[in-house]
Write a protein that holds these residues in place. Sequence first.
Motif, PDB file in Angstrom:
ATOM      1  N   ALA A  11       0.837  -1.194   0.000  1.00 56.27           N
ATOM      2  CA  ALA A  11       0.000   0.000   0.000  1.00 56.27           C
ATOM      3  C   ALA A  11       0.874   1.248   0.000  1.00 56.27           C
ATOM      4  CB  ALA A  11      -0.921   0.000   1.216  1.00 56.27           C
ATOM      5  N   GLY A  12       0.491   2.207  -0.809  1.00 62.66           N
ATOM      6  CA  GLY A  12       1.259   3.445  -0.924  1.00 62.66           C
ATOM      7  C   GLY A  12       2.171   3.480  -2.134  1.00 62.66           C
ATOM      8  N   LEU A  13       2.423   2.313  -2.752  1.00 58.56           N
ATOM      9  CA  LEU A  13       3.254   2.259  -3.953  1.00 58.56           C
ATOM     10  C   LEU A  13       2.384   2.453  -5.193  1.00 58.56           C
ATOM     11  CD1 LEU A  13       5.572  -0.728  -2.996  1.00 58.56           C
ATOM     12  CD2 LEU A  13       6.253   1.678  -3.195  1.00 58.56           C
ATOM     13  N   ARG A  14       2.983   3.019  -6.222  1.00 58.06           N
ATOM     14  CA  ARG A  14       2.240   3.328  -7.439  1.00 58.06           C
ATOM     15  C   ARG A  14       3.005   2.825  -8.672  1.00 58.06           C
ATOM     16  NH1 ARG A  14       2.020   7.563  -4.047  1.00 58.06           N
ATOM     17  NH2 ARG A  14       3.763   8.622  -5.067  1.00 58.06           N
ATOM     18  N   LEU A  15       2.247   2.224  -9.584  1.00 56.31           N
ATOM     19  CA  LEU A  15       2.792   1.612 -10.799  1.00 56.31           C
ATOM     20  C   LEU A  15       2.033   2.151 -12.001  1.00 56.31           C
ATOM     21  CD1 LEU A  15       4.372  -0.604 -12.417  1.00 56.31           C
ATOM     22  CD2 LEU A  15       2.606  -2.231 -11.665  1.00 56.31           C
ATOM     23  N   MET A  16       2.780   2.576 -13.025  1.00 60.50           N
ATOM     24  CA  MET A  16       2.162   3.063 -14.263  1.00 60.50           C
ATOM     25  C   MET A  16       2.621   2.208 -15.437  1.00 60.50           C
ATOM     26  SD  MET A  16       2.384   6.824 -16.140  1.00 60.50           S
ATOM     27  CE  MET A  16       1.136   7.611 -15.109  1.00 60.50           C
ATOM     28  N   HIS A  17       1.643   1.660 -16.177  1.00 60.90           N
ATOM     29  CA  HIS A  17       1.913   0.948 -17.425  1.00 60.90           C
ATOM     30  C   HIS A  17       1.522   1.850 -18.588  1.00 60.90           C
ATOM     31  CE1 HIS A  17       2.545  -2.788 -15.292  1.00 60.90           C
ATOM     32  NE2 HIS A  17       1.295  -2.872 -14.885  1.00 60.90           N
ATOM     33  N   VAL A  18       2.399   1.996 -19.563  1.00 63.14           N
ATOM     34  CA  VAL A  18       2.088   2.781 -20.757  1.00 63.14           C
ATOM     35  C   VAL A  18       1.974   1.818 -21.934  1.00 63.14           C
ATOM     36  CG1 VAL A  18       2.691   4.753 -22.182  1.00 63.14           C
ATOM     37  CG2 VAL A  18       3.415   4.693 -19.782  1.00 63.14           C
ATOM     38  N   HIS A  19       0.797   1.798 -22.566  1.00 62.67           N
ATOM     39  CA  HIS A  19       0.520   0.864 -23.654  1.00 62.67           C
ATOM     40  C   HIS A  19       0.038   1.606 -24.898  1.00 62.67           C
ATOM     41  CE1 HIS A  19       1.194  -2.865 -21.518  1.00 62.67           C
ATOM     42  NE2 HIS A  19       0.479  -2.419 -20.503  1.00 62.67           N
ATOM     43  N   ALA A  20       0.175   0.942 -26.034  1.00 64.92           N
ATOM     44  CA  ALA A  20      -0.178   1.560 -27.308  1.00 64.92           C
ATOM     45  C   ALA A  20      -1.675   1.531 -27.576  1.00 64.92           C
ATOM     46  CB  ALA A  20       0.566   0.864 -28.450  1.00 64.92           C
ATOM     47  N   HIS A  21      -2.322   0.372 -27.303  1.00 60.88           N
ATOM     48  CA  HIS A  21      -3.724   0.166 -27.677  1.00 60.88           C
ATOM     49  C   HIS A  21      -4.501  -0.461 -26.524  1.00 60.88           C
ATOM     50  CE1 HIS A  21      -1.295  -0.625 -31.472  1.00 60.88           C
ATOM     51  NE2 HIS A  21      -2.014   0.430 -31.814  1.00 60.88           N
ATOM     52  N   PRO A  22      -5.836  -0.310 -26.531  1.00 64.63           N
ATOM     53  CA  PRO A  22      -6.636  -1.118 -25.622  1.00 64.63           C
ATOM     54  C   PRO A  22      -6.482  -2.592 -26.004  1.00 64.63           C
ATOM     55  CG  PRO A  22      -8.036   0.021 -27.221  1.00 64.63           C
ATOM     56  CD  PRO A  22      -6.654   0.565 -27.392  1.00 64.63           C
ATOM     57  N   ASP A  23      -6.277  -3.421 -25.052  1.00 68.77           N
ATOM     58  CA  ASP A  23      -5.986  -4.871 -25.048  1.00 68.77           C
ATOM     59  C   ASP A  23      -4.531  -5.132 -24.705  1.00 68.77           C
ATOM     60  OD1 ASP A  23      -4.317  -5.974 -27.447  1.00 68.77           O
ATOM     61  OD2 ASP A  23      -5.816  -4.792 -28.483  1.00 68.77           O
ATOM     62  N   ASP A  24      -3.611  -4.178 -24.985  1.00 70.34           N
ATOM     63  CA  ASP A  24      -2.201  -4.399 -24.642  1.00 70.34           C
ATOM     64  C   ASP A  24      -2.005  -4.545 -23.133  1.00 70.34           C
ATOM     65  OD1 ASP A  24      -1.189  -4.353 -27.268  1.00 70.34           O
ATOM     66  OD2 ASP A  24      -1.124  -2.164 -27.268  1.00 70.34           O
ATOM     67  N   GLU A  25      -2.808  -3.842 -22.346  1.00 71.72           N
ATOM     68  CA  GLU A  25      -2.668  -3.930 -20.889  1.00 71.72           C
ATOM     69  C   GLU A  25      -3.051  -5.315 -20.373  1.00 71.72           C
ATOM     70  OE1 GLU A  25      -6.703  -4.211 -21.295  1.00 71.72           O
ATOM     71  OE2 GLU A  25      -5.472  -2.693 -22.301  1.00 71.72           O
ATOM     72  N   SER A  26      -3.826  -6.066 -21.185  1.00 72.65           N
ATOM     73  CA  SER A  26      -4.263  -7.397 -20.783  1.00 72.65           C
ATOM     74  C   SER A  26      -3.402  -8.506 -21.372  1.00 72.65           C
ATOM     75  CB  SER A  26      -5.730  -7.608 -21.188  1.00 72.65           C
ATOM     76  OG  SER A  26      -6.576  -6.687 -20.533  1.00 72.65           O
ATOM     77  N   SER A  27      -2.700  -8.223 -22.452  1.00 71.62           N
ATOM     78  CA  SER A  27      -1.832  -9.224 -23.080  1.00 71.62           C
ATOM     79  C   SER A  27      -0.384  -9.103 -22.637  1.00 71.62           C
ATOM     80  CB  SER A  27      -1.917  -9.121 -24.609  1.00 71.62           C
ATOM     81  OG  SER A  27      -1.461  -7.862 -25.061  1.00 71.62           O
ATOM     82  N   LYS A  28      -0.044  -8.039 -21.940  1.00 67.97           N
ATOM     83  CA  LYS A  28       1.344  -7.806 -21.522  1.00 67.97           C
ATOM     84  C   LYS A  28       1.374  -7.404 -20.044  1.00 67.97           C
ATOM     85  CE  LYS A  28       2.119  -6.131 -26.187  1.00 67.97           C
ATOM     86  NZ  LYS A  28       0.732  -6.505 -26.555  1.00 67.97           N
ATOM     87  N   GLY A  29       1.783  -8.325 -19.205  1.00 73.00           N
ATOM     88  CA  GLY A  29       1.969  -7.997 -17.789  1.00 73.00           C
ATOM     89  C   GLY A  29       0.701  -7.959 -16.965  1.00 73.00           C
ATOM     90  N   ALA A  30      -0.404  -8.522 -17.465  1.00 70.04           N
ATOM     91  CA  ALA A  30      -1.673  -8.389 -16.749  1.00 70.04           C
ATOM     92  C   ALA A  30      -1.709  -9.211 -15.462  1.00 70.04           C
ATOM     93  CB  ALA A  30      -2.834  -8.795 -17.648  1.00 70.04           C
ATOM     94  N   ALA A  31      -1.050 -10.356 -15.443  1.00 69.06           N
ATOM     95  CA  ALA A  31      -1.073 -11.165 -14.222  1.00 69.06           C
ATOM     96  C   ALA A  31      -0.261 -10.500 -13.114  1.00 69.06           C
ATOM     97  CB  ALA A  31      -0.533 -12.569 -14.504  1.00 69.06           C
ATOM     98  N   SER A  32       0.885  -9.921 -13.456  1.00 68.50           N
ATOM     99  CA  SER A  32       1.642  -9.202 -12.433  1.00 68.50           C
ATOM    100  C   SER A  32       0.901  -7.945 -12.011  1.00 68.50           C
ATOM    101  CB  SER A  32       3.068  -8.883 -12.907  1.00 68.50           C
ATOM    102  OG  SER A  32       3.104  -8.379 -14.219  1.00 68.50           O
ATOM    103  N   THR A  33       0.189  -7.307 -12.936  1.00 70.90           N
ATOM    104  CA  THR A  33      -0.660  -6.177 -12.569  1.00 70.90           C
ATOM    105  C   THR A  33      -1.680  -6.602 -11.517  1.00 70.90           C
ATOM    106  OG1 THR A  33      -0.473  -5.000 -14.674  1.00 70.90           O
ATOM    107  CG2 THR A  33      -2.468  -4.618 -13.409  1.00 70.90           C
TER     108      THR A  33
END
Length: 297
Positions: A11-33
């Motif tokens: 708690a208190g930590l912040r993570l930002m993922h920058v992706h090109a398209h919708p769906d990239d956030e789910s196909s790349k690193g989604a389980a660790s997210t």
Amino acid sequence: MTQRPQAPSKAGLRLMHVHAHPDDESSKGAASTARYVAEGVDVHVVTCTGGERGSILNPKMDRPGILENIHEIRRQEMERARDILGVSQDWLGFIDSGWPEGDPKPPLPEGCFGLVPVEEGARPLIRLIRSFKPHVMTTYDENGGYPHPDHIQCHNVSVYAFEKAADPDYEPDLGPAWQVSKLYYHHGFNRPKAVALHEAMLAHGLESHYGERLEKWDKDDAWDARVTTHVPCADYFGVRDQALLAHATQIDPDSWWFATPRELEKQVWPTEDYELVTSHVPTTLPEDDLFAGITIE
């Protein structure tokens, strides 16, 4: 029944993922997210484009009215995926470049993300970085993970914004400077992982969809050696799959994405993999945590 020990709170930590398209956030690193969300991390996804020029890759969704409304449909898919992952999200508002096809390839469409000057593309991202104040940021390598013009531009814009967001003399109207502690590249599709899953599928008498891909993969590909950080996240593969399926126009539930039995995947390769590119905190490689070395008050 033995319960899985609770991971320490982040708690208190912040993570930002920058992706090109919708769906990239789910196909790349989604389980660790999903793992980090469960541990209390505030995770924010930045989506550079709306995916307006994306093809309909799921034949079940190839029906009248879908392509004509693809922009709005992909926004709705993104809303479902981010709810499944438990993340917040912003659109940078740029236009999908599409995948250029032909030999030679045609020029990119006027006004698309791939043609936007890097400084212009980075401005809204710098504003978001300075507002959200992430401790860790992820994006793609210089090849974009694969050479889609939007993925390569996402890399360019992300690296530029990572550097400039920390400079108090750069565009002070975008907010007070913020130094992101660590920058990572995704390396989800690395050859050692593909080999391990391919061999496991064959050993269990299953047809492997990795064979043809491996034949085309350069065995001396130096990209594999760049992975520095393996984040254990097998318990969240199911969340990743549900987030992927939320992008119904892009993901066919009968496709190769889901051909590897999840229990086998958990045994053979229970991590998602990243390359630490820049760190402003002390850490020791290899890592098993994107937040290794980061402490907060």
